[in-house]
Design an enzyme around this catalytic site. Structure first.
Site, mmCIF file in Angstrom:
data_model
loop_
_atom_site.group_PDB
_atom_site.id
_atom_site.type_symbol
_atom_site.label_atom_id
_atom_site.label_comp_id
_atom_site.label_asym_id
_atom_site.label_seq_id
_atom_site.Cartn_x
_atom_site.Cartn_y
_atom_site.Cartn_z
ATOM 1 N N THR A 1 -0.405 13.406 47.609
ATOM 2 C CA THR A 1 0.716 13.673 46.713
ATOM 3 C C THR A 1 1.964 13.000 47.290
ATOM 4 O O THR A 1 2.056 12.823 48.499
ATOM 5 C CB THR A 1 0.920 15.203 46.641
ATOM 6 N N SER B 1 -0.963 22.214 38.918
ATOM 7 C CA SER B 1 -0.566 21.912 40.298
ATOM 8 C C SER B 1 0.808 22.492 40.611
ATOM 9 O O SER B 1 1.674 22.551 39.738
ATOM 10 C CB SER B 1 -0.530 20.397 40.470
ATOM 11 N N ASP B 2 1.023 22.840 41.866
ATOM 12 C CA ASP B 2 2.349 23.307 42.307
ATOM 13 C C ASP B 2 3.417 22.223 42.145
ATOM 14 O O ASP B 2 4.601 22.534 42.036
ATOM 15 C CB ASP B 2 2.300 23.695 43.790
ATOM 16 N N GLY C 1 -2.217 23.450 46.401
ATOM 17 C CA GLY C 1 -1.251 23.919 45.414
ATOM 18 C C GLY C 1 -1.202 25.427 45.242
ATOM 19 O O GLY C 1 -0.119 26.016 45.130
HETATM 20 N N1 ASP Z 1 -0.185 20.020 45.971
HETATM 21 C C1 ASP Z 1 -1.124 19.216 45.238
HETATM 22 C C2 ASP Z 1 -1.957 20.118 44.353
HETATM 23 O O1 ASP Z 1 -2.494 21.109 44.818
HETATM 24 C C3 ASP Z 1 -2.037 18.405 46.082
HETATM 25 C C4 ASP Z 1 -1.416 17.753 47.283
HETATM 26 O O2 ASP Z 1 -0.248 17.929 47.572
HETATM 27 O O3 ASP Z 1 -2.119 17.014 47.950
HETATM 28 O O4 ASP Z 1 -2.118 19.796 43.208
#
Ligand code: ASP
Length: 277
Positions: A150, A180-181, A202
């Protein structure tokens, strides 16, 4: 004037030298953008460059979900106006962050799925397939949570205004419809005091409300360092896997993570460029 960028947190596997070079190049471009432009324009520019780089799990090179489709999420928050806007699970666009940006002017500032894609088309964003061969290969091996790439950026500009932007292809191999967060204030938050962008699992980032929590702690009088230390102490107590970057209006920069590594670039107190990968 300061900027910090990240390209995800996760395990040590992966093409570190390429990631290092890409982060350095993008950091330098974003840094020169900040000399002339606002924090908001700069974080969007930085995230656009990171989305266009296939090494990261955002825009081109996003991970595929269980059904083989790519659904991307991105958020931007302008610390000056304290406006948050985002797209969740948008498909077939090149730069999800630009659609999140286009939503800043709107009354309805968070759009999801087909309606987000429809909004993009109505605002002149052409159809674009972000799939790369590498990610299809990973998907065929049913690899989930592999990329952890990300992307995000936080900046403070000449006028002391802050902004944060974050973009992701998601966790990888997830159930379609998962949110996603990165498209929520848990993953991306900014106000007049601080800006934070998070990465990692997330669901755990949402449990911690990480980005918003750190920013609010700074607003309530903690230094950015203290706010990161306290928040990551809580993350580690929960045995969670995540990382975050942040910047304060005073120009303090923080990077912390409970994963094996984080990909990030910033300048230290002596102005030396630090690239973590
Ligand atoms: N936070 C992201 C999610 O869970 C993935 C990541 O940051 O690698 O969608």
């Amino acid at each position: 004037m300061k900027i910090v960028i990240h390209g995800g947190a996760g395990s040590r596997k992966g093409s570190a030298p390429h990631i290092h070079d890409a982060l350095k190049e993008i950091y330098l471009k974003a840094e020169s953008c900040l000399k002339k432009h606002s924090a908001l324009d700069t974080v969007i520019y930085a995230v656009t460059l990171l989305e266009d780089c296939p090494l990261f799990n955002a825009g081109t090179g996003s991970q595929l979900q269980k059904d083989g489709r790519i659904r991307m999420s991105a958020a931007v928050m302008d610390g000056k106006s304290e406006q948050f806007s985002a797209v969740l699970n948008i498909e077939q666009v090149r730069n999800p962050i630009l659609i999140a940006k286009a939503l800043i002017q709107e009354k309805d500032r968070i759009l999801a799925a087909e309606c987000a894609t429809r909004f993009a088309r109505a605002h002149g964003f052409a159809a674009y397939n972000p799939k790369t061969k590498e990610r299809v290969k990973e998907w065929k091996k049913r690899v989930g949570e592999s990329g952890m790439g990300t992307v995000g950026a936080c900046a403070v500009d000449r006028k002391g205004c802050l902004a944060a932007a974050t973009s992701t292809g998601g966790r990888g191999f997830e159930r379609p419809g998962r949110v996603s967060d990165s498209g929520t204030p848990a993953g991306n938050y900014a106000n007049a005091f601080a800006a934070v962008s998070a990465t990692g699992i997330g669901e755990q980032i949402v449990n911690e409300a990480l980005a918003a929590k750190i920013v609010i702690r700074v607003s309530d009088g903690m230094t950015l360092l203290r706010a990161f230390k306290k928040s990551f102490h809580e993350v580690r107590n929960h045995h969670y896997h995540m990382g975050a970057i942040g910047i304060s209006r005073l120009g303090e920069v923080m990077v912390d993570f409970s994963t094996e590594k984080i990909n990030a670039a910033y300048r230290d107190k002596k102005k030396a460029l630090v690239v973590l990968s």
